[in-house]
Design a protein around this motif. Structure first.
Motif, PDB file in Angstrom:
ATOM      1  N   LEU A 251       0.817  -1.222   0.000  1.00 19.70           N
ATOM      2  CA  LEU A 251       0.000   0.000   0.000  1.00 19.70           C
ATOM      3  C   LEU A 251       0.843   1.261   0.000  1.00 19.70           C
ATOM      4  CD1 LEU A 251      -2.737  -0.972   2.629  1.00 19.70           C
ATOM      5  CD2 LEU A 251      -2.806  -1.240   0.148  1.00 19.70           C
ATOM      6  N   GLY A 252       2.097   1.140   0.372  1.00 21.96           N
ATOM      7  CA  GLY A 252       2.971   2.304   0.450  1.00 21.96           C
ATOM      8  C   GLY A 252       4.390   1.868   0.752  1.00 21.96           C
ATOM      9  N   LYS A 253       5.261   2.846   0.929  1.00 22.58           N
ATOM     10  CA  LYS A 253       6.667   2.539   1.174  1.00 22.58           C
ATOM     11  C   LYS A 253       6.896   2.032   2.594  1.00 22.58           C
ATOM     12  CE  LYS A 253       8.578   5.817  -2.179  1.00 22.58           C
ATOM     13  NZ  LYS A 253       9.434   7.014  -2.365  1.00 22.58           N
ATOM     14  N   VAL A 254       7.959   1.245   2.746  1.00 21.84           N
ATOM     15  CA  VAL A 254       8.421   0.797   4.051  1.00 21.84           C
ATOM     16  C   VAL A 254       9.686   1.589   4.368  1.00 21.84           C
ATOM     17  CG1 VAL A 254       9.214  -1.146   5.439  1.00 21.84           C
ATOM     18  CG2 VAL A 254       7.486  -1.508   3.659  1.00 21.84           C
ATOM     19  N   LEU A 255       9.656   2.346   5.439  1.00 16.21           N
ATOM     20  CA  LEU A 255      10.799   3.180   5.813  1.00 16.21           C
ATOM     21  C   LEU A 255      11.586   2.512   6.936  1.00 16.21           C
ATOM     22  CD1 LEU A 255      12.332   5.938   5.634  1.00 16.21           C
ATOM     23  CD2 LEU A 255      10.824   6.730   7.477  1.00 16.21           C
ATOM     24  N   PHE A 256      12.885   2.406   6.763  1.00 16.45           N
ATOM     25  CA  PHE A 256      13.770   1.897   7.812  1.00 16.45           C
ATOM     26  C   PHE A 256      14.372   3.100   8.528  1.00 16.45           C
ATOM     27  CE2 PHE A 256      18.114   0.150   8.981  1.00 16.45           C
ATOM     28  CZ  PHE A 256      17.645  -0.537  10.103  1.00 16.45           C
ATOM     29  N   ILE A 257      14.026   3.273   9.815  1.00 15.95           N
ATOM     30  CA  ILE A 257      14.526   4.413  10.586  1.00 15.95           C
ATOM     31  C   ILE A 257      15.864   4.000  11.205  1.00 15.95           C
ATOM     32  CG2 ILE A 257      13.961   6.141  12.336  1.00 15.95           C
ATOM     33  CD1 ILE A 257      11.047   5.408  12.037  1.00 15.95           C
ATOM     34  N   GLU A 258      16.906   4.183  10.450  1.00 18.34           N
ATOM     35  CA  GLU A 258      18.214   3.661  10.848  1.00 18.34           C
ATOM     36  C   GLU A 258      18.791   4.376  12.060  1.00 18.34           C
ATOM     37  OE1 GLU A 258      22.440   2.393   8.721  1.00 18.34           O
ATOM     38  OE2 GLU A 258      21.002   3.676   7.662  1.00 18.34           O
ATOM     39  N   HIS A 259      18.509   5.675  12.211  1.00 16.41           N
ATOM     40  CA  HIS A 259      19.131   6.467  13.269  1.00 16.41           C
ATOM     41  C   HIS A 259      18.472   6.293  14.634  1.00 16.41           C
ATOM     42  CE1 HIS A 259      15.778   9.030  11.898  1.00 16.41           C
ATOM     43  NE2 HIS A 259      15.753   9.459  13.131  1.00 16.41           N
ATOM     44  N   SER A 260      17.354   5.612  14.697  1.00 13.13           N
ATOM     45  CA  SER A 260      16.627   5.434  15.957  1.00 13.13           C
ATOM     46  C   SER A 260      16.599   3.939  16.298  1.00 13.13           C
ATOM     47  CB  SER A 260      15.202   5.976  15.838  1.00 13.13           C
ATOM     48  OG  SER A 260      14.531   5.922  17.074  1.00 13.13           O
ATOM     49  N   THR A 261      17.265   3.565  17.392  1.00 14.82           N
ATOM     50  CA  THR A 261      17.484   2.153  17.695  1.00 14.82           C
ATOM     51  C   THR A 261      16.694   1.686  18.918  1.00 14.82           C
ATOM     52  OG1 THR A 261      19.709   2.256  16.762  1.00 14.82           O
ATOM     53  CG2 THR A 261      19.225   0.405  18.217  1.00 14.82           C
ATOM     54  N   VAL A 262      15.920   0.641  18.732  1.00 12.05           N
ATOM     55  CA  VAL A 262      15.212  -0.013  19.833  1.00 12.05           C
ATOM     56  C   VAL A 262      16.123  -1.112  20.388  1.00 12.05           C
ATOM     57  CG1 VAL A 262      13.211  -1.421  20.472  1.00 12.05           C
ATOM     58  CG2 VAL A 262      12.939   0.473  18.846  1.00 12.05           C
ATOM     59  N   ILE A 263      16.334  -1.107  21.691  1.00  8.62           N
ATOM     60  CA  ILE A 263      17.159  -2.125  22.327  1.00  8.62           C
ATOM     61  C   ILE A 263      16.261  -3.283  22.748  1.00  8.62           C
ATOM     62  CG2 ILE A 263      18.788  -2.645  24.172  1.00  8.62           C
ATOM     63  CD1 ILE A 263      19.784  -0.607  22.105  1.00  8.62           C
ATOM     64  N   LEU A 264      16.575  -4.468  22.243  1.00  7.68           N
ATOM     65  CA  LEU A 264      15.787  -5.658  22.553  1.00  7.68           C
ATOM     66  C   LEU A 264      16.541  -6.535  23.541  1.00  7.68           C
ATOM     67  CD1 LEU A 264      14.615  -6.560  18.931  1.00  7.68           C
ATOM     68  CD2 LEU A 264      13.390  -5.228  20.654  1.00  7.68           C
ATOM     69  N   LYS A 265      15.835  -7.032  24.519  1.00  3.25           N
ATOM     70  CA  LYS A 265      16.445  -7.911  25.513  1.00  3.25           C
ATOM     71  C   LYS A 265      16.591  -9.306  24.921  1.00  3.25           C
ATOM     72  CE  LYS A 265      15.906  -9.640  30.249  1.00  3.25           C
ATOM     73  NZ  LYS A 265      15.042  -9.644  31.454  1.00  3.25           N
ATOM     74  N   ALA A 266      17.834  -9.743  24.810  1.00  2.09           N
ATOM     75  CA  ALA A 266      18.081 -11.096  24.297  1.00  2.09           C
ATOM     76  C   ALA A 266      17.709 -12.101  25.379  1.00  2.09           C
ATOM     77  CB  ALA A 266      19.553 -11.241  23.922  1.00  2.09           C
ATOM     78  N   ARG A 267      16.784 -12.987  25.061  1.00  2.00           N
ATOM     79  CA  ARG A 267      16.330 -13.960  26.053  1.00  2.00           C
ATOM     80  C   ARG A 267      15.749 -15.183  25.367  1.00  2.00           C
ATOM     81  NH1 ARG A 267      10.811 -11.052  28.450  1.00  2.00           N
ATOM     82  NH2 ARG A 267       9.743 -10.826  26.467  1.00  2.00           N
ATOM     83  N   LEU A 268      15.707 -16.259  26.116  1.00  2.27           N
ATOM     84  CA  LEU A 268      15.061 -17.471  25.619  1.00  2.27           C
ATOM     85  C   LEU A 268      13.566 -17.351  25.858  1.00  2.27           C
ATOM     86  CD1 LEU A 268      17.521 -20.157  27.038  1.00  2.27           C
ATOM     87  CD2 LEU A 268      17.602 -18.971  24.842  1.00  2.27           C
ATOM     88  N   SER A 269      12.787 -17.944  24.982  1.00  2.00           N
ATOM     89  CA  SER A 269      11.335 -17.839  25.147  1.00  2.00           C
ATOM     90  C   SER A 269      10.649 -18.972  24.403  1.00  2.00           C
ATOM     91  CB  SER A 269      10.833 -16.492  24.606  1.00  2.00           C
ATOM     92  OG  SER A 269       9.426 -16.440  24.631  1.00  2.00           O
ATOM     93  N   ASN A 270       9.613 -19.513  25.039  1.00  2.00           N
ATOM     94  CA  ASN A 270       8.781 -20.534  24.385  1.00  2.00           C
ATOM     95  C   ASN A 270       7.342 -20.055  24.259  1.00  2.00           C
ATOM     96  OD1 ASN A 270       7.946 -20.580  27.021  1.00  2.00           O
ATOM     97  ND2 ASN A 270       8.319 -22.772  27.358  1.00  2.00           N
TER      98      ASN A 270
END
Length: 401
Positions: A251-270
């Motif tokens: 439906l439109g463009k997909v923008l990658f916001i490279e300068h703004s970083t979300v920190i994700l917690k690396a963890r195991l998950s089921n």
């Protein structure tokens, strides 16, 4: 479009959002599904400037119907309700104003009435996003962007402002990301998985695919009107983010916001059948058995690149597909046939060239591209160690220079 969606396809919770205090206004909205989470993730908001930006957090506390123990969900809901002053409540919805800030949390209880297991996190995200649409229609939420993230995500200070740079033709944006963890073993496994995700997107970019984006549910922001147009999040126990962004990208463009970083917690998950958590767990298990992490061979992206480069001649040779296939590898030919190229061509024999090529890009979307890659992987071009793939791939070497 949004009103029609809300009337015909939205979840029942939207009907309950009524008679809110008239003065309520929030500049932004973010949706977080929470299953087996503690309220610790809310600490980040108290320690950042995000609270001051006047946002509404729609927290969908949920659990699948197969889960009998709701202690964690109840504890989370209780702690959130006690974190501020109760402004409004109706059945399984409660609005809490956070202390000394213009921000609030709308808590949705979908653990007392649990979620069908097969609909899982997809339904949880859909409930939250549908409520966001309804609140936008009521002008309680002023932005037209719905942010989607997870409880294991730490949001950057410019999380809301970064989206303002989007042009009108952008339907969905994805933030940059980085995994962090104090447990070295989990961190290293997650680093491998993150490398694989970046390698995959780099490969798609090298091949000139229109679907070269990250499909991680905790990184998304999308316009309400487009969300409504594709009828919201798919109700799936996993992969809901992939299928939503795949539809929105048409439906439109997909923008990658490279300068703004979300920190994700690396963890195991089921908590989900596939995705980051299960993948990381498999990487660790394999490592303990002395096995490496294998991923797509870079030659597969050469095949994909060649297919897309010959799209213009596909139209000219649409009445003689075997002649067109001579331009491709045998692997590409069989992969395209397996995903239904013949049927696509037959349905568009009488189309004009520009329409034919446009429809091909819509047809050969992120899902079919993945099936194309998997077919080649399973029928001749076996996966190799990720470390080897990174060394051999010309598109990774060029991205590092």
């Amino acid at each position: 479009m949004i009103e029609k969606y809300l009337q015909q396809y939205a979840e029942p919770e939207v009907i309950l959002i009524d008679n809110l205090p008239a003065e309520l206004r929030y500049h932004h909205v973010v949706v977080i599904p929470a299953y087996k989470e503690s309220a610790a993730f809310l600490k980040q908001f108290n320690e950042s400037c995000l609270l001051e930006q006047g946002f509404l957090l729609i927290l969908v506390v949920n659990q699948p119907e197969t889960e009998e123990e709701s202690r964690l969900q109840l504890a989370l809901q209780t702690e959130v309700l006690e974190s501020g002053s109760l402004l409004w409540q109706n059945q399984n919805l409660a609005l809490v104003q956070l202390a000394d800030s213009p921000s609030a949390i709308l808590v949705v209880d979908r653990f007392t009435k649990s979620i069908p297991a097969k609909q899982g996190v997809g339904l949880a995200r859909k409930i939250g996003a549908d409520l966001a649409c309804q609140l936008m229609q009521q002008q309680v939420v002023l932005s037209q962007w719905i942010h989607s993230t997870d409880a294991d995500a730490t949001l950057p200070a410019d999380y809301f402002s970064a989206i303002k740079s989007c042009n009108e033709d952008v339907a969905i944006a994805t933030y940059n990301f980085s995994h962090q963890c104090e447990d070295e073993k989990i961190y290293q496994a997650n680093a491998l998985y993150e490398q694989a995700m970046r390698y995959y997107v780099a490969g798609l970019t090298y091949a000139n695919s229109s679907y070269n984006f990250y499909t991680i549910g905790s990184l998304l922001a999308f316009k309400a009107q487009h969300y409504a147009q594709v009828r919201g999040f798919p109700k799936r126990s996993a992969g809901e983010d992939f299928y939503l962004i795949n539809k929105l990208s048409k439906l439109g463009k997909v923008l990658f916001i490279e300068h703004s970083t979300v920190i994700l917690k690396a963890r195991l998950s089921n908590r989900v059948p596939f995705g980051t958590g299960p993948a990381v767990e498999k990487i660790i298990t394999n490592a303990e058995q002395g096995l490496g992490y294998y991923y797509y061979h870079p030659a597969i992206f050469d095949d994909l690149k060649n297919v897309l480069a010959n799209l213009d001649t596909l139209f000219e040779l649409r009445f003689s597909l075997n002649t067109w296939f001579e331009k491709l590898s045998t692997n590409s030919k069989h992969a395209l046939l397996s995903i239904g190229l013949t049927k696509f061509v037959e349905q568009h024999l009488n189309a004009k060239k520009i329409q034919f090529e446009k429809q091909f890009i819509v047809w050969f979307d992120a899902f079919k591209t993945l099936k194309f890659i998997h077919h080649i992987r399973d029928n001749g071009v076996e996966s190799i160690l990720l470390s080897s793939a990174l060394e051999q791939a010309c598109f990774m070497q060029s991205s590092e220079n």
